[in-house]
Scaffold this active site. Sequence first.
Site, PDB file in Angstrom:
ATOM      1  N   ASP A 274      -9.661 -11.865  52.489  1.00 24.70           N
ATOM      2  CA  ASP A 274      -9.694 -10.394  52.913  1.00 24.70           C
ATOM      3  C   ASP A 274     -10.414 -10.272  54.241  1.00 24.70           C
ATOM      4  OD1 ASP A 274      -8.562  -9.202  50.071  1.00 24.70           O
ATOM      5  OD2 ASP A 274     -10.757 -10.236  49.570  1.00 24.70           O
TER       6      ASP A 274
ATOM      7  N   HIS B 168     -12.789  -7.657  45.180  1.00 27.27           N
ATOM      8  CA  HIS B 168     -11.556  -8.224  45.855  1.00 27.27           C
ATOM      9  C   HIS B 168     -10.401  -7.357  45.022  1.00 27.27           C
ATOM     10  CE1 HIS B 168      -8.455 -10.835  47.152  1.00 27.27           C
ATOM     11  NE2 HIS B 168      -8.196 -11.287  45.986  1.00 27.27           N
TER      12      HIS B 168
HETATM   13  P1  NAD Z   1      -0.631 -20.789  39.825  1.00 25.99           P
HETATM   14  O1  NAD Z   1      -0.058 -20.356  38.479  1.00 25.99           O
HETATM   15  O2  NAD Z   1       0.433 -21.445  40.767  1.00 25.99           O
HETATM   16  O3  NAD Z   1      -1.741 -21.736  39.338  1.00 25.99           O
HETATM   17  C1  NAD Z   1      -2.649 -21.493  38.460  1.00 25.99           C
HETATM   18  C2  NAD Z   1      -3.045 -22.876  37.674  1.00 25.99           C
HETATM   19  O4  NAD Z   1      -4.316 -22.690  36.965  1.00 25.99           O
HETATM   20  C3  NAD Z   1      -1.979 -23.482  36.883  1.00 25.99           C
HETATM   21  O5  NAD Z   1      -1.635 -24.890  37.171  1.00 25.99           O
HETATM   22  C4  NAD Z   1      -2.625 -23.415  35.319  1.00 25.99           C
HETATM   23  O6  NAD Z   1      -2.040 -24.372  34.381  1.00 25.99           O
HETATM   24  C5  NAD Z   1      -4.033 -23.498  35.579  1.00 25.99           C
HETATM   25  N1  NAD Z   1      -5.028 -22.996  34.911  1.00 25.99           N
HETATM   26  C6  NAD Z   1      -4.933 -22.015  33.694  1.00 25.99           C
HETATM   27  N2  NAD Z   1      -5.740 -21.852  33.058  1.00 25.99           N
HETATM   28  C7  NAD Z   1      -6.670 -23.023  33.423  1.00 25.99           C
HETATM   29  C8  NAD Z   1      -7.902 -23.298  32.542  1.00 25.99           C
HETATM   30  N3  NAD Z   1      -8.447 -22.764  31.656  1.00 25.99           N
HETATM   31  N4  NAD Z   1      -8.364 -24.478  33.271  1.00 25.99           N
HETATM   32  C9  NAD Z   1      -7.987 -25.178  34.469  1.00 25.99           C
HETATM   33  N5  NAD Z   1      -6.656 -24.658  34.619  1.00 25.99           N
HETATM   34  C10 NAD Z   1      -6.003 -23.608  34.528  1.00 25.99           C
HETATM   35  O7  NAD Z   1      -1.611 -19.674  40.478  1.00 25.99           O
HETATM   36  P2  NAD Z   1      -2.036 -19.720  41.925  1.00 25.99           P
HETATM   37  O8  NAD Z   1      -0.922 -19.160  42.943  1.00 25.99           O
HETATM   38  O9  NAD Z   1      -2.767 -21.176  42.229  1.00 25.99           O
HETATM   39  O10 NAD Z   1      -3.336 -18.766  41.866  1.00 25.99           O
HETATM   40  C11 NAD Z   1      -4.589 -19.052  41.009  1.00 25.99           C
HETATM   41  C12 NAD Z   1      -5.493 -17.768  40.851  1.00 25.99           C
HETATM   42  O11 NAD Z   1      -5.862 -17.410  42.095  1.00 25.99           O
HETATM   43  C13 NAD Z   1      -4.751 -16.638  40.366  1.00 25.99           C
HETATM   44  O12 NAD Z   1      -5.513 -15.934  39.422  1.00 25.99           O
HETATM   45  C14 NAD Z   1      -4.539 -15.570  41.882  1.00 25.99           C
HETATM   46  O13 NAD Z   1      -4.288 -14.398  41.336  1.00 25.99           O
HETATM   47  C15 NAD Z   1      -5.549 -16.079  42.431  1.00 25.99           C
HETATM   48  N6  NAD Z   1      -5.908 -15.848  43.870  1.00 25.99           N
HETATM   49  C16 NAD Z   1      -6.794 -15.087  44.386  1.00 25.99           C
HETATM   50  C17 NAD Z   1      -7.206 -14.944  45.752  1.00 25.99           C
HETATM   51  C18 NAD Z   1      -8.377 -14.557  46.435  1.00 25.99           C
HETATM   52  O14 NAD Z   1      -8.696 -14.211  47.579  1.00 25.99           O
HETATM   53  N7  NAD Z   1      -9.349 -14.538  45.392  1.00 25.99           N
HETATM   54  C19 NAD Z   1      -6.213 -15.330  46.573  1.00 25.99           C
HETATM   55  C20 NAD Z   1      -4.841 -15.739  46.135  1.00 25.99           C
HETATM   56  C21 NAD Z   1      -4.611 -15.990  44.551  1.00 25.99           C
HETATM   57  C1  LMR Z   2      -4.342 -12.199  47.249  1.00 27.98           C
HETATM   58  O1  LMR Z   2      -5.187 -11.130  47.850  1.00 27.98           O
HETATM   59  O2  LMR Z   2      -3.392 -12.653  47.903  1.00 27.98           O
HETATM   60  C2  LMR Z   2      -4.747 -12.557  45.801  1.00 27.98           C
HETATM   61  O3  LMR Z   2      -5.754 -12.031  45.322  1.00 27.98           O
HETATM   62  C3  LMR Z   2      -3.273 -12.488  45.059  1.00 27.98           C
HETATM   63  C4  LMR Z   2      -3.049 -11.110  44.597  1.00 27.98           C
HETATM   64  O4  LMR Z   2      -2.964 -10.904  43.445  1.00 27.98           O
HETATM   65  O5  LMR Z   2      -2.971 -10.167  45.505  1.00 27.98           O
END
Ligand code: NAD
Ligand code: LMR
Length: 329
Positions: free
Chosen positions: A160, A188
């Site tokens: 962000d 967030h």
């Molecule tokens: P994705 O679905 O591609 O990958 C997530 C992975 O986590 C999968 O491979 C899944 O098998 C694994 N997983 C699920 N449960 C698990 C556990 N208990 N232990 C270990 N691994 C586990 O998702 P992604 O696009 O990589 O996103 C991951 C997370 O990050 C999501 O929750 C998404 O919303 C979040 N995210 C946060 C931000 C931020 O700025 N904070 C930004 C983007 C995404």
């Molecule tokens: C983001 O900010 O891109 C991530 O937290 C994914 C989402 O759910 O927006």
Amino acid sequence: MSTSPVKVAVTGAAGQIGYSLLFRIASGSLFGADTPVELRLLEITPALKALEGVVMELDDCAFPTLAGVEIGDDPTKIFDGVNFALLVGARPRGPGMERGDLLEANGGIFAPQGKALNEVAADDIRVTVTGNPANTNALIAMSNAPDIPSERFSALTRLDHNRAISQLAAKTGAAVTDITHMTIWGNHSATQYPDLFHALVKGQNAAELINDEDWLANTYIPTVAKRGAAIIDARGASSAASAASATIDHARTWAQGTPEGDWVSMSVRSDGSYGVPEGLISSFPVTVENGDWSIVQGLDINEFSRTRIDASVKELGDERDAVKGLGLI
Ligand code: NAD
Ligand code: LMR
């Protein structure tokens, strides 16, 4: 090159973010070209085969800084002796969802991981939660790790922060490097508050420079706060490369410190600063020195900012009450 590698755990390593993040860590983006890293990669059992493929690719890069890779589905084995834990693994939201809608699905992941870190991580462990809803998941992990100092837990609002810098640079025609003192306050989530009343563009106050409260309230803040949803709409999947890059930025700043005279946004445990109830994991302006963060003190908070910080902090309080109700903290 120093001989003992830094052990970095990444959860959800076979996911989208993992696919960007691992190669950045392995190539030295986090600790520099002189520090070897050992990757400890946690996945759920059905994803281990895909993770084996990612490890084959890591091998094929022949990164000089990659000292070893271990994979598995047992957090007590994978977290054993780790210095940094990047908790990414969690379900992403789909179109039309808010991140808070993931609490029930994802919250359950972070209690056992917090317990495992408490049991086996290194004494200097630092934990960053990227998986959503990141702030409250960090609260869950922290609450389940009573022997780890609470200041070692954080959640990612650096994405962000970076979005807020990029949008401000586009508006003012400045370079991103001209912008300092950016702050994201709160959660967030769509209630987050990117603050231009303290941000500087080439040393000049950003809010005064722009002098347009309507743009601030109705264009800038929603563009930054809803950027994640805009990316999901456009890409059909949530942000991944930018989230990985921000996770690197966050962890690197934590390890190496903030630049002289500037700060970054990190979600950390509130000590009551700026009226944020003690114990919530909320985003603040922080400086980092010798691996320890401090919340920047003494900033004036005007009425415009106060209302928005309070709204986001209220949401964090509601999320905390929800996970209490689920027995996760
Ligand atoms: P994705 O679905 O591609 O990958 C997530 C992975 O986590 C999968 O491979 C899944 O098998 C694994 N997983 C699920 N449960 C698990 C556990 N208990 N232990 C270990 N691994 C586990 O998702 P992604 O696009 O990589 O996103 C991951 C997370 O990050 C999501 O929750 C998404 O919303 C979040 N995210 C946060 C931000 C931020 O700025 N904070 C930004 C983007 C995404
Ligand atoms: C983001 O900010 O891109 C991530 O937290 C994914 C989402 O759910 O927006």
